[in-house]
Write an enzyme that holds these catalytic residues in place. Structure first.
Site, PDB file in Angstrom:
ATOM      1  N   GLY A 144       8.746  -2.047  -4.577  1.00  0.00           N
ATOM      2  CA  GLY A 144       8.855  -3.266  -3.782  1.00  0.00           C
ATOM      3  C   GLY A 144       9.420  -2.942  -2.405  1.00  0.00           C
ATOM      4  O   GLY A 144       9.079  -1.919  -1.812  1.00  0.00           O
TER       5      GLY A 144
ATOM      6  N   ASP B 205       0.746   3.626 -10.370  1.00  0.00           N
ATOM      7  CA  ASP B 205       1.395   4.435  -9.338  1.00  0.00           C
ATOM      8  C   ASP B 205       1.700   5.850  -9.823  1.00  0.00           C
ATOM      9  O   ASP B 205       1.380   6.823  -9.121  1.00  0.00           O
ATOM     10  CB  ASP B 205       2.706   3.766  -8.875  1.00  0.00           C
ATOM     11  CG  ASP B 205       2.449   2.513  -8.055  1.00  0.00           C
ATOM     12  OD1 ASP B 205       1.284   2.093  -7.953  1.00  0.00           O
ATOM     13  OD2 ASP B 205       3.425   1.961  -7.529  1.00  0.00           O
TER      14      ASP B 205
ATOM     15  N   LYS C 100       8.641   8.638  -8.625  1.00  0.00           N
ATOM     16  CA  LYS C 100       8.770   7.180  -8.600  1.00  0.00           C
ATOM     17  C   LYS C 100       9.871   6.878  -9.615  1.00  0.00           C
ATOM     18  O   LYS C 100       9.670   7.064 -10.825  1.00  0.00           O
ATOM     19  CB  LYS C 100       7.430   6.564  -9.014  1.00  0.00           C
ATOM     20  CG  LYS C 100       7.437   5.057  -9.189  1.00  0.00           C
ATOM     21  CD  LYS C 100       6.694   4.354  -8.092  1.00  0.00           C
ATOM     22  CE  LYS C 100       6.791   2.846  -8.254  1.00  0.00           C
ATOM     23  NZ  LYS C 100       6.299   2.131  -7.066  1.00  0.00           N
TER      24      LYS C 100
ATOM     25  N   GLY D   6       0.800  -1.225   0.000  1.00  0.00           N
ATOM     26  CA  GLY D   6       0.000   0.000   0.000  1.00  0.00           C
ATOM     27  C   GLY D   6       0.829   1.269   0.000  1.00  0.00           C
ATOM     28  O   GLY D   6       0.365   2.320   0.457  1.00  0.00           O
ATOM     29  N   LYS D   7       2.040   1.198  -0.540  1.00  0.00           N
ATOM     30  CA  LYS D   7       2.887   2.401  -0.569  1.00  0.00           C
ATOM     31  C   LYS D   7       2.216   3.553  -1.309  1.00  0.00           C
ATOM     32  O   LYS D   7       2.219   4.688  -0.851  1.00  0.00           O
ATOM     33  CB  LYS D   7       4.220   2.123  -1.292  1.00  0.00           C
ATOM     34  CG  LYS D   7       5.216   1.308  -0.524  1.00  0.00           C
ATOM     35  CD  LYS D   7       6.586   1.298  -1.215  1.00  0.00           C
ATOM     36  CE  LYS D   7       6.564   0.841  -2.658  1.00  0.00           C
ATOM     37  NZ  LYS D   7       6.133  -0.531  -2.868  1.00  0.00           N
ATOM     38  N   THR D   8       1.658   3.259  -2.476  1.00  0.00           N
ATOM     39  CA  THR D   8       1.075   4.336  -3.277  1.00  0.00           C
ATOM     40  C   THR D   8      -0.143   4.932  -2.568  1.00  0.00           C
ATOM     41  O   THR D   8      -0.315   6.156  -2.523  1.00  0.00           O
ATOM     42  CB  THR D   8       0.679   3.830  -4.669  1.00  0.00           C
ATOM     43  OG1 THR D   8       1.803   3.168  -5.243  1.00  0.00           O
ATOM     44  CG2 THR D   8       0.254   4.963  -5.577  1.00  0.00           C
ATOM     45  N   TYR D   9      -0.963   4.057  -2.018  1.00  0.00           N
ATOM     46  CA  TYR D   9      -2.152   4.510  -1.290  1.00  0.00           C
ATOM     47  C   TYR D   9      -1.749   5.438  -0.137  1.00  0.00           C
ATOM     48  O   TYR D   9      -2.256   6.566  -0.013  1.00  0.00           O
ATOM     49  CB  TYR D   9      -2.926   3.287  -0.788  1.00  0.00           C
ATOM     50  CG  TYR D   9      -4.065   3.602   0.139  1.00  0.00           C
ATOM     51  CD1 TYR D   9      -5.135   4.384  -0.280  1.00  0.00           C
ATOM     52  CD2 TYR D   9      -4.066   3.119   1.447  1.00  0.00           C
ATOM     53  CE1 TYR D   9      -6.180   4.678   0.584  1.00  0.00           C
ATOM     54  CE2 TYR D   9      -5.108   3.400   2.309  1.00  0.00           C
ATOM     55  CZ  TYR D   9      -6.162   4.183   1.884  1.00  0.00           C
ATOM     56  OH  TYR D   9      -7.186   4.472   2.742  1.00  0.00           O
TER      57      TYR D   9
HETATM   58 MG   LIG Z   1       3.008   1.571  -5.440  1.00  0.00          MG
END
Ligand SMILES: [Mg+2]
Length: 232
Positions: A112, A48, A32, A9-12
């Protein structure tokens, strides 16, 4: 910002952070270095780079957000290879500098986990160390998160970077049978060698104020330590 693993859930969480910081008056860039699993058409709007760009108020161009995208859902060097290409190591680094005149701080989303490859010769940790920004660790609230989080925090510290803290994210499809989700926060708070900034749940549209407050306080402390530049 790094994850303890892929699909945590990095992008969230990153989008929630960007929106919260903008609301507090910051001009926030988003970067990114490379993305994989990025399709075209409808998929593109869930990618993303696109989601980060939207969260940043569509600042500059989406191509500045992520200058290198590949289709296959693989680690970036493998996804590039599947298209007969390779990841441009210089562009991974140079892409960030385009944001500097545009904003007060840049949120850089990793790929990742901390030791995931981003090119044929670089891991996420190599880029993060070069950038030198303080790090937010995003962890998914599921069985195994304590081990993954402690390993990640230890590795970031070992690289000499400041850990702003950990954000625990309830995954998109929470496993209701996973009883660990009820106690993970408590055990992380007990054992983690970095602050647990807070928890976010699927479908939240805003970062809780107390979490934003803690994040900003930690960021100011990191800046005061005078070792690090801006960034979240
Ligand atoms: Mg992401």
């Amino acid at each position: 910002m790094v994850g303890t693993d892929t699909n945590v859930g990095k992008t969230y969480v990153g989008c929630l952070i960007v929106q919260a910081l903008r609301k507090r008056g910051h001009r926030v860039g988003v970067y990114k270095p490379v993305a994989s699993g990025v399709g075209e058409d409808e998929q593109w709007e869930q990618s993303d780079p696109y989601l980060l760009w939207q969260a940043a108020g569509r600042m500059a161009s989406v191509h500045l957000v992520c200058p290198q995208n590949f289709r296959a859902p693989l680690a970036p060097p493998a996804a590039a290879e599947a298209e007969g290409k390779s990841v441009d190591g210089a562009l991974l680094r140079d892409g960030l500098s385009a944001w500097e005149p545009l904003c007060d701080l840049v949120l850089v989303e990793g790929v990742g986990g901390w030791f995931a490859p981003v090119s044929d010769s670089d891991l996420v940790c190599d880029l993060a160390t070069e950038f030198g920004y303080p790090v937010v660790v995003v962890a998914a609230n599921r069985l195994g998160v304590i081990n993954h989080t402690l390993l990640t925090v230890q590795a970031v510290h070992h690289a000499g970077l400041h850990v702003l803290g950990v954000i625990l994210n309830d995954p998109f499809q929470a496993d209701r049978q996973d009883l660990s989700t009820r106690s993970n926060y408590r055990y992380l708070a007990r054992f983690c060698n970095a602050p647990i900034l807070g928890q976010v749940h699927h479908g939240q549209t805003e970062l809780p104020d107390h979490l934003t407050d803690r994040l900003l306080k930690r960021w100011e402390q990191a800046e005061d330590s005078a070792v690090l530049g801006g960034g979240a």
